[in-house]
Design a protein around this motif. Structure first.
Motif, PDB file in Angstrom:
ATOM      1  N   GLU A  19       0.826  -1.225   0.000  1.00 45.01           N
ATOM      2  CA  GLU A  19       0.000   0.000   0.000  1.00 45.01           C
ATOM      3  C   GLU A  19       0.858   1.273   0.000  1.00 45.01           C
ATOM      4  N   HIS A  20       2.000   1.241   0.713  1.00 43.94           N
ATOM      5  CA  HIS A  20       2.856   2.438   0.846  1.00 43.94           C
ATOM      6  C   HIS A  20       4.319   2.072   0.551  1.00 43.94           C
ATOM      7  N   THR A  36      12.597   2.386   2.949  1.00 42.81           N
ATOM      8  CA  THR A  36      11.186   2.526   2.588  1.00 42.81           C
ATOM      9  C   THR A  36      10.478   1.253   3.037  1.00 42.81           C
ATOM     10  N   TYR A  37       9.155   1.255   2.990  1.00 41.56           N
ATOM     11  CA  TYR A  37       8.434   0.034   3.374  1.00 41.56           C
ATOM     12  C   TYR A  37       8.782  -1.139   2.453  1.00 41.56           C
ATOM     13  N   VAL A 255       1.007  -0.453  11.342  1.00 45.10           N
ATOM     14  CA  VAL A 255      -0.405  -0.589  10.951  1.00 45.10           C
ATOM     15  C   VAL A 255      -0.898   0.645  10.199  1.00 45.10           C
ATOM     16  N   SER A 256      -0.212   1.791  10.404  1.00 38.35           N
ATOM     17  CA  SER A 256      -0.627   3.049   9.758  1.00 38.35           C
ATOM     18  C   SER A 256       0.174   3.368   8.503  1.00 38.35           C
ATOM     19  N   GLY A 257       1.265   2.622   8.269  1.00 41.62           N
ATOM     20  CA  GLY A 257       2.179   2.996   7.184  1.00 41.62           C
ATOM     21  C   GLY A 257       2.995   4.232   7.540  1.00 41.62           C
ATOM     22  N   ALA A 258       3.075   4.556   8.840  1.00 45.04           N
ATOM     23  CA  ALA A 258       3.814   5.736   9.308  1.00 45.04           C
ATOM     24  C   ALA A 258       5.304   5.409   9.420  1.00 45.04           C
ATOM     25  N   THR A 259       6.105   6.440   9.675  1.00 47.76           N
ATOM     26  CA  THR A 259       7.566   6.275   9.740  1.00 47.76           C
ATOM     27  C   THR A 259       8.032   6.121  11.180  1.00 47.76           C
TER      28      THR A 259
END
Length: 554
Positions: A19-20, A36-37, A255-259
């Protein structure tokens, strides 16, 4: 109400990475590390394959003894992919505690750094396993730790008998992507994937078994309460070995795709520099950390204008400190979370939309999909709003149990599935909770029940007092007397008599501290929690009250 996420830790990272993919997942400013993810997911896959190449099976226990190094968070998600249970080791442990944990947890693998400023981990490991010096990596046969086979070292020079963490990446080539995918697909979200040892202030530490389902859904709730999205960047100075670091911190980001922007160890200057450099939107900490950061802001200028939210938790949060974090650091949507490791850990939380009065004076409402109530500790009956009792919780977040301790598990979780926290609190008619103390912390002076939190909150209003901890000490006349340990603001001077005079006519006479001691610091756990039982021992010695502790009571 949010729908519960039935997924494994490995599956979650796969999903977020798709997703990210180009969003930053993990950043370390001290070593210019940025993933990066997409890159982080791939790296975790490599480490997972390396662990499989070592022969580590699903459900096997891997202990990690390290500060917040990048390998820690990598291992958290790599084990989440290949199914080993990550056992977290307190960075303050010494030989005796390490031996107990490795034995009790049945760990077959220990991943470690060389140590911290105050502890040499390698010396302790060689003391426990002298056989290591003369064995090949992975071939350990230890008399004291018969199950321990693999030691994996994070660092440059690889000590005798150990693998290096970097070798896992080389070994990964022995396992195909299909084999890892097959292993990951065989995992059940309700499997235990993380084991954390409670601090053990009473009896021996207990291994809290947490599942993928427990920690992922707790992280979803925490993220929702903070309005977290993939645009957020969280500074994580709290230790990973504690739920605060690895659930409220790393898992909430993922879970949020946050850093994730971790610090290897806490340092107030580094926290503020990191927030400024990385434009962090959130920062976590226990109250003592925030107090030190605010002190540093008195001395030097930092740009914390990017801050929006974060969590203050781990011990009772002084109202005045909370207000300063909002007004001076700019974290206008800072939240408070209450819970314990046995609850994965969050039970209640304030919301970013709550008015400041509720965010500074309560620990919020129950998080989604969780129930909480206040019960009378004597009768077990539910207490009405405003009446103090023990906080109990029930829901997806309650642990699987204590590892190999069925009796302790049955004491903590009743037959109806309610977790008894051992914390005292009150709930108002709107469902907001306040923590008033521990069942064990309550002071009984001449038959009057006194809750230290109430006196602490009052003393925090004194302009010269920086921090205060209230405990009970033995008294021949009253059973117990109130003692306040006080830290003063820099340059401040205050006497015991002035503190007592400040209390007169403002709090009940029996609550006014009979003893006042001034200190520069408090004994704390590695996660920053103040150890009140140590303060009590200290006070008894300092005041010469040892003889009173021997008096038997009914």
């Amino acid at each position: 109400m949010q729908k519960l996420d039935v997924i494994t830790v490995g599956g979650l990272l796969d999903r977020v990475a798709s997703e990210h993919p180009d969003n930053e997942a993990l950043v370390y400013t001290d070593r210019e590390l940025r993933y990066t993810y997409r890159e982080f997911n791939e790296y975790c896959r490599q480490v997972a394959k390396g662990l499989m190449a070592l022969g580590i099976q699903k459900g096997e226990h891997i202990a990690i003894w390290a500060t917040n190094v990048p390998e820690w968070v990598t291992l958290q998600f790599a084990t989440g992919k290949m199914g080993a249970v990550l056992v977290t080791v307190n960075t303050n442990y010494k030989t005796f505690e390490l031996e107990y944990l490795l034995k009790q947890s049945d760990s077959t693998t220990l991943v470690l750094i060389n140590g911290t400023k105050t502890s040499n981990y390698l010396d302790m490991v060689y003391e426990l396993c002298p056989e290591l010096k003369n064995c090949q990596p992975g071939q350990l046969t230890s008399e004291r730790l018969p199950l321990l086979k693999n030691l994996i070292y994070i660092g440059e020079d690889t000590p005798a008998g150990m693998y290096n963490f970097k070798q896992l990446l080389e070994m990964a080539n022995q396992i195909t992507d299909e084999e890892l995918d097959q292993r990951q697909a065989s995992l059940d979200p309700h499997d235990c994937i993380n084991m954390q040892y409670t601090s053990g202030t009473t009896g021996f530490p207990k291994g809290v078994m947490l599942t993928h389902y427990n920690i992922i859904n707790n992280a979803h709730s925490i993220a929702d309460c903070m309005n977290f999205t993939h645009k957020d960047r969280l500074c994580i100075p709290v230790p990973f070995f504690h739920c605060f670091g690895c659930v409220l911190g790393t898992m909430t980001c993922v879970v949020s795709g946050a850093t994730m922007v971790p610090l290897e160890t806490f340092n107030p200057v580094r926290v503020l520099e990191t927030i400024e450099k990385e434009r962090c939107t959130a920062v976590h900490g226990v109250p003592t950390m925030f107090i030190m950061e605010l002190e540093e802001m008195d001395k030097n200028s930092y740009d914390t204008s990017s801050l929006r939210t974060g969590i203050m938790a781990g011990s009772p949060c002084p109202i005045e400190v909370m207000k300063s974090v909002v007004n001076r650091m700019g974290a206008r949507e800072i939240t408070i979370t209450y819970g314990q490791t046995e609850a994965s850990p969050a039970i209640t939380m304030t919301r970013t939309t709550d008015p400041i009065e509720l965010r500074v004076a309560t620990v919020g409402r129950v998080i989604p999909n969780v129930e909480a109530k206040i019960v009378d500790p004597e009768t077990g009956e539910d207490c009405p709003p405003g009446v103090q009792g023990e906080i109990c919780a029930k829901g997806y977040n309650v642990m699987k149990g204590y590892y190999k301790m069925p009796e302790a598990t049955a004491q903590a979780i009743d037959k109806d599935g309610w977790l008894h926290t051992g914390d005292l609190g009150v709930m108002d008619e709107n469902g907001y909770f306040k923590i008033t103390g521990r069942l064990k912390d309550m002071i009984i002076r001449g038959g009057e029940n006194i809750y230290p939190r109430e006196i602490e909150e009052f003393l925090y209003t004194h302009p010269l007092i920086k921090d205060v901890q209230v405990i009970g000490v033995p008294s021949l006349k009253y059973g117990e007397e109130v003692l306040a340990y006080i830290q003063l603001r820099p340059g401040a001077r205050l006497t015991k008599e002035e503190v007592q005079a400040y209390c007169v006519n403002k709090i009940a006479k029996y609550k006014i501290p009979s003893y006042v001691l001034f200190v520069d610091s408090y004994p704390t756990t590695a996660s920053g929690k103040i150890q009140k039982y140590k303060l009590r021992q200290q006070a008894i010695e300092e005041l010469g009250l040892e003889s009173l502790t021997k008096i038997e009571t009914a």
